[in-house]
Scaffold this motif. Sequence first.
Motif, PDB file in Angstrom:
ATOM      1  N   SER A 113       0.677  -1.227  -0.157  1.00 49.28           N
ATOM      2  CA  SER A 113       0.040   0.058   0.179  1.00 49.28           C
ATOM      3  C   SER A 113       0.812   1.352  -0.031  1.00 49.28           C
ATOM      4  N   PHE A 114       1.948   1.200   0.727  1.00 50.34           N
ATOM      5  CA  PHE A 114       2.938   2.502   0.748  1.00 50.34           C
ATOM      6  C   PHE A 114       3.248   2.643  -0.638  1.00 50.34           C
ATOM      7  N   ALA A 115       3.655   1.609  -1.511  1.00 50.06           N
ATOM      8  CA  ALA A 115       3.930   1.695  -2.926  1.00 50.06           C
ATOM      9  C   ALA A 115       3.156   2.262  -3.643  1.00 50.06           C
ATOM     10  N   ALA A 116       1.957   1.480  -3.641  1.00 46.50           N
ATOM     11  CA  ALA A 116       0.899   1.947  -4.567  1.00 46.50           C
ATOM     12  C   ALA A 116       0.549   3.567  -4.485  1.00 46.50           C
ATOM     13  N   LEU A 117       0.307   3.803  -3.069  1.00 49.00           N
ATOM     14  CA  LEU A 117       0.070   5.213  -2.987  1.00 49.00           C
ATOM     15  C   LEU A 117       0.938   6.347  -3.206  1.00 49.00           C
ATOM     16  N   THR A 118       2.405   5.889  -3.180  1.00 55.38           N
ATOM     17  CA  THR A 118       3.507   6.736  -3.772  1.00 55.38           C
ATOM     18  C   THR A 118       3.433   6.792  -5.118  1.00 55.38           C
ATOM     19  N   ARG A 119       3.312   5.649  -5.945  1.00 56.81           N
ATOM     20  CA  ARG A 119       3.110   5.599  -7.306  1.00 56.81           C
ATOM     21  C   ARG A 119       1.915   6.498  -7.895  1.00 56.81           C
ATOM     22  N   MET A 120       0.745   6.282  -7.329  1.00 55.20           N
ATOM     23  CA  MET A 120      -0.315   7.090  -7.690  1.00 55.20           C
ATOM     24  C   MET A 120       0.026   8.695  -7.512  1.00 55.20           C
ATOM     25  N   ALA A 121       0.350   9.010  -6.315  1.00 52.73           N
ATOM     26  CA  ALA A 121       0.678  10.600  -6.319  1.00 52.73           C
ATOM     27  C   ALA A 121       1.705  10.731  -7.276  1.00 52.73           C
ATOM     28  N   GLU A 122       2.738   9.907  -7.712  1.00 53.92           N
ATOM     29  CA  GLU A 122       3.760  10.663  -8.788  1.00 53.92           C
ATOM     30  C   GLU A 122       2.767  10.602 -10.069  1.00 53.92           C
ATOM     31  N   THR A 139       8.763  14.885  -0.792  1.00 51.39           N
ATOM     32  CA  THR A 139       9.049  14.066   0.339  1.00 51.39           C
ATOM     33  C   THR A 139       7.822  13.001   0.708  1.00 51.39           C
ATOM     34  N   ILE A 140       7.907  12.083   0.623  1.00 55.14           N
ATOM     35  CA  ILE A 140       6.955  10.922   1.147  1.00 55.14           C
ATOM     36  C   ILE A 140       7.568  10.129   2.306  1.00 55.14           C
ATOM     37  N   MET A 141       6.962  10.472   3.403  1.00 58.68           N
ATOM     38  CA  MET A 141       7.110   9.780   4.693  1.00 58.68           C
ATOM     39  C   MET A 141       6.460   8.612   5.069  1.00 58.68           C
ATOM     40  N   ARG A 142       6.930   7.355   4.773  1.00 56.93           N
ATOM     41  CA  ARG A 142       6.088   6.057   5.268  1.00 56.93           C
ATOM     42  C   ARG A 142       6.346   5.937   6.920  1.00 56.93           C
ATOM     43  N   VAL A 143       5.275   5.889   7.582  1.00 55.66           N
ATOM     44  CA  VAL A 143       5.383   5.810   8.933  1.00 55.66           C
ATOM     45  C   VAL A 143       4.269   4.461   9.355  1.00 55.66           C
ATOM     46  N   LEU A 144       5.104   3.794  10.020  1.00 56.12           N
ATOM     47  CA  LEU A 144       4.606   2.644  10.468  1.00 56.12           C
ATOM     48  C   LEU A 144       4.400   2.251  12.109  1.00 56.12           C
ATOM     49  N   MET A 145       3.267   2.104  12.586  1.00 54.37           N
ATOM     50  CA  MET A 145       3.048   1.948  14.003  1.00 54.37           C
ATOM     51  C   MET A 145       3.105   0.283  14.149  1.00 54.37           C
ATOM     52  N   ILE A 146       4.138  -0.209  14.663  1.00 54.35           N
ATOM     53  CA  ILE A 146       4.185  -1.745  14.878  1.00 54.35           C
ATOM     54  C   ILE A 146       5.438  -1.965  15.789  1.00 54.35           C
ATOM     55  N   ASN A 147       5.480  -3.008  16.646  1.00 57.77           N
ATOM     56  CA  ASN A 147       6.280  -3.762  17.218  1.00 57.77           C
ATOM     57  C   ASN A 147       7.810  -3.672  16.582  1.00 57.77           C
ATOM     58  N   PRO A 148       8.887  -2.649  16.491  1.00 53.02           N
ATOM     59  CA  PRO A 148       9.835  -2.903  15.838  1.00 53.02           C
ATOM     60  C   PRO A 148      10.929  -4.202  16.049  1.00 53.02           C
ATOM     61  N   GLU A 149      10.560  -4.913  17.074  1.00 54.84           N
ATOM     62  CA  GLU A 149      11.108  -6.133  17.219  1.00 54.84           C
ATOM     63  C   GLU A 149      10.468  -7.187  16.777  1.00 54.84           C
ATOM     64  N   LYS A 150       9.350  -6.918  16.003  1.00 51.57           N
ATOM     65  CA  LYS A 150       8.428  -8.168  15.586  1.00 51.57           C
ATOM     66  C   LYS A 150       9.182  -8.899  14.479  1.00 51.57           C
ATOM     67  N   PRO A 151       9.550 -10.261  14.599  1.00 51.74           N
ATOM     68  CA  PRO A 151      10.475 -10.832  13.533  1.00 51.74           C
ATOM     69  C   PRO A 151       9.799 -11.043  12.373  1.00 51.74           C
ATOM     70  N   GLU A 152      10.343 -10.893  11.248  1.00 50.91           N
ATOM     71  CA  GLU A 152       9.904 -11.434   9.839  1.00 50.91           C
ATOM     72  C   GLU A 152      10.600 -12.522   9.554  1.00 50.91           C
ATOM     73  N   LYS A 153       9.733 -13.750   9.176  1.00 51.00           N
ATOM     74  CA  LYS A 153      10.445 -14.850   8.833  1.00 51.00           C
ATOM     75  C   LYS A 153      10.973 -15.172   7.407  1.00 51.00           C
ATOM     76  N   SER A 154      12.083 -15.626   7.061  1.00 48.47           N
ATOM     77  CA  SER A 154      12.642 -15.664   5.867  1.00 48.47           C
ATOM     78  C   SER A 154      11.718 -16.817   5.305  1.00 48.47           C
ATOM     79  N   ALA A 155      11.964 -17.083   3.740  1.00 50.97           N
ATOM     80  CA  ALA A 155      10.834 -17.799   3.195  1.00 50.97           C
ATOM     81  C   ALA A 155      11.384 -19.267   3.541  1.00 50.97           C
TER      82      ALA A 155
END
Length: 340
Positions: A117-126, A137-153
């Motif tokens: 969604s970040f990418a789509a909205l940025t592209r749309m505005a452009e 400037t486009i500032m993407r601000v995400l509220m989430i636990n920054p220590e939350k782990p993302e698993k690899s494939a």
Amino acid sequence: TWGICGSGSLATVTSMNIDGLHIVPLFNDPKSQHVAAILKQHSLQNNVPVYWHIEAGQYDKPHEYGWEWNSENSLAMSRKWLLPTEAKTKGGEQQMAFVIEADGADGNMSVRDTFSSFAALTRMAEMCGMYVPSKDTIMRVLMINPEKPEKSADGKTEIPLRDHELNMADVLIDPQTLLVREVLKRCMEVEKQNGREKKLAVLNADKDIFDMVKARAAKLGWEIIDYHSLHVDKHREERHPVIVWQGSIPSSLYMSGHLRKVWQLKVEDMVGVASHASGKKLLQSIIQQGHETWGLAGLRFVSIPEIHDESFRWVRECVRKGQNAKEIQATLDEQAVSAL
């Protein structure tokens, strides 16, 4: 400012109640109670569009945003509708800063959906000519636990979002640390009021909340005790602050009143936590109507959505002042570990 809300975001609803249509929220569920709330408050009886509907799981599809990749005129959007935030650069020149906020605190959107969604909205505005990458400037601000782990494939590696090499957001806001800090500030008021600064509080909550609060409070020098493990007579003697953190506003109020009677607590020794912005208003309403069965006049209350809203609002103000993402993130990180 755009607000990516998933199925719901009380922080965005709170922001809209304060700022009105200066925020354009994106919801994936038209039947959400949060959508109903903003329609009732801002749509002038359903005559003014107040939110963007994106189907769940379709955040990467251009047609969901009302435009196609190769179309130049398919989206009739004015600069006013895009609602940029004017910002001054350090050189004093005016630039347009678009803030895209994503409330991932409730876990109702995946990080990858948010990134899409970040990418789509940025592209749309452009594509609409509203955003010029070399200038604005486009500032993407995400509220989430920054220590939350993302698993690899392959599922073998877990990388915290803070350290993710894909840089899925420009600024990460840790909602749990912000909230615990705010709750502990109230507890510190109780401790000082009782003539000490022992930094010990009693928590009435379920296990997940208890574990989270205990871990984050420990980093700030506080000890958190489960109210079930505390001897009531000892507590009456020492009078530590009691945090009441139940699943809903009424539950927190009921429990606060119950603990006041059973433990003979003074109301000024308790701190209630509300999961809805109307928590304080509900408490005030009960008191004003004379329903003092619970005896909660003067109860300290912390509202989760209001804290989240204040955090997003602070970032927007930093953007207006011309601060970059690195400067904003550094301040947030410093606040998370600094002493109260």
